[in-house]
Design a protein around this motif. Structure first.
Motif, PDB file in Angstrom:
ATOM      1  N   LEU A 286     -59.324 -67.188  -4.428  1.00  0.00           N
ATOM      2  CA  LEU A 286     -59.778 -67.352  -3.042  1.00  0.00           C
ATOM      3  C   LEU A 286     -58.771 -68.209  -2.284  1.00  0.00           C
ATOM      4  CD1 LEU A 286     -62.465 -68.161  -5.126  1.00  0.00           C
ATOM      5  CD2 LEU A 286     -63.563 -67.358  -3.037  1.00  0.00           C
ATOM      6  N   ASP A 287     -58.168 -67.637  -1.236  1.00  0.00           N
ATOM      7  CA  ASP A 287     -57.171 -68.367  -0.456  1.00  0.00           C
ATOM      8  C   ASP A 287     -57.815 -68.948   0.800  1.00  0.00           C
ATOM      9  OD1 ASP A 287     -54.978 -69.473   0.646  1.00  0.00           O
ATOM     10  OD2 ASP A 287     -53.828 -67.633   0.833  1.00  0.00           O
ATOM     11  N   GLU A 288     -58.087 -70.227   0.790  1.00  0.00           N
ATOM     12  CA  GLU A 288     -58.734 -70.903   1.912  1.00  0.00           C
ATOM     13  C   GLU A 288     -59.843 -70.054   2.515  1.00  0.00           C
ATOM     14  OE1 GLU A 288     -56.442 -73.177   4.611  1.00  0.00           O
ATOM     15  OE2 GLU A 288     -54.670 -73.125   3.339  1.00  0.00           O
ATOM     16  N   PRO A 289     -60.798 -69.665   1.698  1.00  0.00           N
ATOM     17  CA  PRO A 289     -61.812 -68.736   2.201  1.00  0.00           C
ATOM     18  C   PRO A 289     -62.681 -69.364   3.284  1.00  0.00           C
ATOM     19  CG  PRO A 289     -62.475 -69.598   0.072  1.00  0.00           C
ATOM     20  CD  PRO A 289     -61.087 -70.093   0.319  1.00  0.00           C
TER      21      PRO A 289
ATOM     22  N   PHE B 163     -59.096 -62.928   0.727  1.00  0.00           N
ATOM     23  CA  PHE B 163     -58.002 -63.363   1.574  1.00  0.00           C
ATOM     24  C   PHE B 163     -58.465 -64.326   2.654  1.00  0.00           C
ATOM     25  CE2 PHE B 163     -56.540 -59.536  -0.390  1.00  0.00           C
ATOM     26  CZ  PHE B 163     -55.219 -59.804  -0.664  1.00  0.00           C
ATOM     27  N   GLN B 164     -57.497 -65.126   3.096  1.00  0.00           N
ATOM     28  CA  GLN B 164     -57.793 -66.131   4.112  1.00  0.00           C
ATOM     29  C   GLN B 164     -58.348 -65.489   5.390  1.00  0.00           C
ATOM     30  OE1 GLN B 164     -54.546 -68.791   4.595  1.00  0.00           O
ATOM     31  NE2 GLN B 164     -55.628 -70.121   5.998  1.00  0.00           N
ATOM     32  N   ASP B 165     -57.776 -64.343   5.786  1.00  0.00           N
ATOM     33  CA  ASP B 165     -58.292 -63.674   6.988  1.00  0.00           C
ATOM     34  C   ASP B 165     -59.271 -62.559   6.608  1.00  0.00           C
ATOM     35  OD1 ASP B 165     -56.543 -61.954   5.888  1.00  0.00           O
ATOM     36  OD2 ASP B 165     -55.254 -61.712   7.632  1.00  0.00           O
TER      37      ASP B 165
ATOM     38  N   LYS C 242     -49.454 -73.479  -2.217  1.00  0.00           N
ATOM     39  CA  LYS C 242     -50.731 -73.029  -2.788  1.00  0.00           C
ATOM     40  C   LYS C 242     -50.858 -71.513  -2.726  1.00  0.00           C
ATOM     41  CE  LYS C 242     -53.083 -75.321   0.284  1.00  0.00           C
ATOM     42  NZ  LYS C 242     -52.134 -76.003   1.166  1.00  0.00           N
ATOM     43  N   THR C 243     -50.599 -70.959  -1.527  1.00  0.00           N
ATOM     44  CA  THR C 243     -50.715 -69.513  -1.376  1.00  0.00           C
ATOM     45  C   THR C 243     -49.711 -68.811  -2.289  1.00  0.00           C
ATOM     46  OG1 THR C 243     -51.473 -69.734   0.885  1.00  0.00           O
ATOM     47  CG2 THR C 243     -50.549 -67.610   0.260  1.00  0.00           C
ATOM     48  N   THR C 244     -48.523 -69.383  -2.392  1.00  0.00           N
ATOM     49  CA  THR C 244     -47.502 -68.784  -3.248  1.00  0.00           C
ATOM     50  C   THR C 244     -47.980 -68.749  -4.700  1.00  0.00           C
ATOM     51  OG1 THR C 244     -45.866 -69.733  -1.761  1.00  0.00           O
ATOM     52  CG2 THR C 244     -45.062 -68.894  -3.855  1.00  0.00           C
TER      53      THR C 244
END
Ligand SMILES: Nc1ncnc2c1ncn2[C@@H]1O[C@H](COP(=O)(O)OP(=O)(O)OP(=O)(O)O)[C@@H](O)[C@H]1O
Ligand SMILES: [Mg+2]
Lengths: 287, 367, 261
Positions: B158-161, B82-84, B43-45
């Motif tokens: 949005l990556d696992e926000p 980003f996730q973080d 997913k992130t890729t």
């Protein structure tokens, strides 16, 4: 194709950032080392340096009892210092990590290592004051009546060892404390749960888990102590010379850079040997 | 301020690992799309490929019809949350949110006003002078959202926000995210591995596994009519029973442990696979109790093996006689108290039955 | 039992602290001695030796030299270290392990050997010994430190922050100047301050590589040849105070950063 070119450009740009530091290290660390190696293979004859290759400086070193004794002194003193320092520092670090309330630990640690930051030269001088013929220690011993005449402490191997131990107890307390704090308290709790008493918890759980950290600290102590000139020169005086003192004599009084270089390389070789001997326990790389 | 996204035959390898394998999908302008899949499925890729942080080994990416495959992130009409969160730790919230505008040389007064407006949009009015480390996780999340939206991107990634938030806050933020998306109208591409979250917010779900797209469609369709065994299982609990298929007039018939039963042909997810083997899938909440009325699929009798109370229903594992004691899962009504060895008679509404092509070597995600 | 153990622990701590502070206490106490010998009995307090220290041009010059060398060489080490850490952490470079090993190698070599190597090279190349050569030597020993500290702080999270900046349209130099450097400032500063204390305190390299203008430790070294003397105590106390102030600044900086996490 474009992707490959882009990747190359990226690499070049990254390399541009590292290059200044690499050049600096090459020019002022590697190159001098090469000069030193070359110098160690030349000879100083009649006040001039003869640029023909020979191993005579090394043969000299291993052929003369005077030099070998220096190496032996260095090793003896350094090992003594390392062992004593670890034995003093471990309990201190443990008490600070386990017995001192959390909010005071940082202060306790800072306090324990503050004199670490006094000038190196000054620290040795201060010990000279303490250990002098009429110094504080002798006055105190005389006053209590423990000795009849002042002890000869300054300019002895004992003084050198004391001066070193003072420095490295502080350094090791720092590293061992950091190690102890990294341990999860759950290890000890799990061991206690399974019925181990405090002594066995320490021997079978805490000590083995902190041993790698202690080894790193001990190795650092060894490296720093064996290469030091200041402490033995000020506190040990001219009695039992250690290798760095002999090297400095070659440089200073005799201006014999070739033989100083050879000795420096022997010193480096000793450290490298010790490194490989304990490499098993040393994980200096980032985990 | 909104655009469609097309991914065409994208593959990407990290050394030995094939993170994406021939991924093709298209997301309509202004839609809220969710990439859903287990950890490590790519997913992130995929998001990085769309956002321009990663250049795929093969395939193309088009945004608003324009090929952007070779463009770096800065030159795409996308921004990423980003996730973080990746907030600038040394800048106040106002400066964080205004950063993109500053890079676009928007005059100071204007960008400060815009930053304040964005902070208001995400419910952080008047906090422009705070530092990121003074905020809670949920608040940081909002700042990251405001920062990414401030430059008015056409597509927001949005990556696992919501990954780092606790469950309650997460459900609340879901609703807010959805509301904000409606308000700004930007295309959202949102990554998660939480299928409940996906169903709650998505207009469109893309189910991924092991670098492949397994299914794509509106949540209801993906849940009720999944196109692969993987997406059926990943989108919630499902029972699987192997059956054989036979053409019968306009429709098909299934032959299996429950006898022969006719079904309309459109029941089959992939019509090309008619004939031969297939899999009958059904969800636990679709299992009904009692004698099978005509036209329903009779599952026969079974013995309750285990039953657990889970709030809105009771989850039962039942060994069916027709399956020689093979177990299925059924959700029984909350009010019904059943003992652990009770005998029950079960049936299924054929409209709820799912037919899937049989899979041989079913590939799962490593990790 | 417990009481006894705690009592023993306390006794041990007190004894070790006494050992650690004994020389410092003696040094500082007898710097206020009135008479010419810094040995008991104490007959002060007097500030005459401090007056003597600050009146001594050679000492104040050496102090200024030390500050100059420490600040400039540390700044250079911090800059080179930061750039190298950025390049190695952010780009996939060939032989990056080897590059890191080379950059940190000076950490495992005695200062004496580094100094001797430089001495030989400079004398062969006809470079005169001066504060410049001392500064070069100090940069060599501090560069690995600055590099290692900043490199260890450049994690995946920091990389994402840079990525976010790029995503929002920042160019490479803007990322570096507006995001990376300020974000890593605590680490860069820690490396810099640590380098300043090391350089400030360093003796052997400075001794080997300096000639007419010398740094403070070298000047103190030559003073020590006069033997025990309250003036040396006064110099030592001043140096201690300075190092102490530096450490305090560092601790406050690190402490502030610790609270942020
Ligand atoms: N930089 C990289 N180098 C090597 N392999 C990578 C890299 N990034 C990802 N991978 C691999 O590619 C695959 C897909 O990773 P990706 O990060 O896209 O997964 P994901 O679906 O986002 O997982 P998660 O839900 O855990 O974030 C994984 O197997 C991962 O190990
Ligand atoms: Mg991911």
């Amino acid at each position: 194709m474009a992707a490959v070119r882009a990747a190359r450009r990226q690499r070049l740009r990254g390399f541009a950032f590292v290059l200044p530091a690499l050049l600096w290290t090459a020019a002022f660390f590697l190159l001098p080392f090469a000069f030193m190696v070359a110098m160690s293979l030349w000879r100083r004859v009649g006040g001039r340096i003869l640029e023909s290759w020979t191993l005579e400086n090394y043969a000299d070193f291993f052929g003369r009892p005077h030099f070998l004794e220096g190496l032996a002194n260095s090793l003896e003193i350094t090992l003594t210092v390392t062992v004593i320092s670890v034995l003093f520092a471990y309990p201190l670090a443990w008490i600070i990590a386990e017995k001192v309330p959390e909010r005071w630990q940082r202060a306790a640690l800072m306090l324990a290592v503050l004199p670490f930051w006094t000038s190196y030269v000054v620290r040795s001088y201060a010990w000279l004051l303490v250990l002098a013929h009429d110094g504080v220690v002798n006055r105190a011993l005389l006053a209590v009546g423990l000795v009849e005449a002042p002890l000869v402490l300054a300019s002895t191997r004992t003084a050198t060892v004391i001066g070193f131990v003072h420095f490295f107890v502080m350094l090791l307390t720092l590293t061992i404390y950091a190690n102890l704090r990294q341990l999860s308290p759950n290890y000890a709790r799990a061991a206690a749960d399974l019925g181990a008493g405090p002594v066995r918890i320490f021997l079978h759980v805490i000590l083995p888990l902190t041993l790698p950290g202690v080894m790193v600290g001990a190795f650092l102590t060894f490296v720093l102590a064996i290469g030091d000139y200041v402490t033995p020169q000020i506190l040990g005086g001219n009695n039992e010379l250690v290798l760095p003192q002999i090297i400095m004599l070659q440089i200073g009084r005799r201006a014999d850079l070739p033989s100083a270089s050879a000795m420096a390389i022997v010193l480096m070789a000793v450290v490298t040997l010790v490194y490989f001997a304990c490499a098993r326990w040393l994980r200096l790389e980032r985990a | 301020m909104t655009a469609d996204v097309e991914v065409l035959g994208v593959s990407h390898r990290f050394g030995e690992v094939a993170a994406l394998r021939d991924v093709t999908l298209s997301i309509g302008a202004g839609r809220f799309a969710v990439l859903l899949g287990p950890s490590g499925c790519g997913k992130t890729t995929l998001l990085s490929v769309i956002g321009g942080f990663l250049f795929p080994s093969a395939g193309r990416v088009r945004i608003a019809g324009r090929d952007v495959t070779g463009l770096p992130a800065a030159r795409r009409p996308t921004t990423t949350v980003f996730q973080d969160y990746a907030l600038f730790p040394h800048m106040r919230l106002g400066a964080n949110v205004a950063f993109g505008l500053r890079m676009r040389r928007v005059p100071r007064a204007e960008r400060e006003a815009r930053a304040e407006a964005m902070l208001r949009l995400v419910g952080l009015e008047g906090m422009a002078a705070k530092m990121p480390h003074e905020l809670s996780g949920g608040q940081r999340q909002r700042v990251a959202l405001a920062r990414a939206l401030a430059v008015e991107p056409e597509v927001l990634l949005l990556d696992e926000p919501l990954g780092a938030l606790d469950l309650k806050l997460r459900r609340q933020m879901q609703d807010e995210l959805k509301a904000i998306q409606r308000r700004v109208g930007t295309t959202f591409v949102h990554v998660t591995h939480d299928q409940e979250e996906a169903m709650a917010i998505a207009d469109e779900i893309v189910v991924m596994n092991a670098g492949r797209v397994m299914d794509q469609g509106p949540p209801e369709r993906v849940y009720l009519r999944p196109r692969s065994r993987f997406s059926a299982a990943f989108m919630g609990e499902a029972n699987f029973v192997p059956v054989r298929l036979r053409r019968e007039g306009d429709g098909i018939a299934i032959l299996g442990p429950f006898g022969t039963h006719p079904l309309p042909a459109e029941r089959l997810a992939d019509p090309a696979a008619t004939g031969g083997r297939a899999e009958l899938a059904f969800r636990p909440e679709h299992v009904n109790l009692g004698d099978a009325p005509p036209g329903t699929l009779d599952l026969g009798e079974g013995t309750v093996r285990d039953i657990a109370f889970s709030g809105s229903h009771r989850r039962a594992r039942i060994a069916l006689d027709a399956l020689d004691g093979g177990e299925i899962v059924a959700y029984l009504p909350q009010a019904m108290e059943v003992s652990a060895t009770a005998r029950l008679r079960l049936h299924l509404d054929p409209a709820r039955a799912i037919l899937l092509p049989a899979e041989d070597g079913e590939s799962r995600c490593g990790g | 039992m417990r009481r006894l153990a705690d009592g023993l622990a306390l006794g041990y701590v007190v004894a070790v602290y006494a050992f650690i502070y004994l020389p410092v206490a003696v040094l500082v106490l007898f710097s206020f001695q009135e008479s010419r010998l810094p040995i008991p009995p104490f007959d002060g307090p007097s500030l005459r030796w401090y007056a003597a220290v600050f009146a001594d041009r050679r000492l104040t010059d050496a102090l200024a030299n030390s500050l100059l060398v420490a600040l400039l060489s540390s700044a250079l080490a911090a800059l080179l270290g930061f750039l190298a850490a950025y390049g190695l952490a952010r780009y996939r470079l060939p032989a990056s392990g080897l590059q890191r090993a080379l950059l940190t190698a000076p950490l495992s070599v005695s200062y004496l050997i580094i100094g001797l190597g430089l001495l030989i090279m400079f004398s062969r190349l006809g470079v005169p010994r001066s504060l410049l050569t001392v500064g070069i030597g100090h940069t060599v020993i501090n560069l690995p430190l600055c590099f290692a500290i900043t490199y260890s702080q450049m994690g995946a999270h920091q990389e994402n922050v840079e990525r976010a900046a790029r995503d929002l349209g920042a160019r490479e130099w803007q990322v570096m100047l507006l995001v990376t450097a300020p974000m890593l400032l605590p680490a860069i500063l820690a490396g810099f301050l640590l380098s300043v204390t090391f350089s400030w305190d360093e003796f052997i390299i400075a001794f080997l590589l300096s000639r007419f203008d010398v740094t403070l430790p070298v000047e103190i070294w030559s003073l020590l040849r006069s033997g025990l003397n309250p003036r040396n105590n006064a110099v030592g106390s001043v140096v201690f105070l300075f190092s102490f102030a530096l450490v305090l600044v560092m601790e406050l900086l690190l402490f502030r950063r610790g609270r942020r996490r």
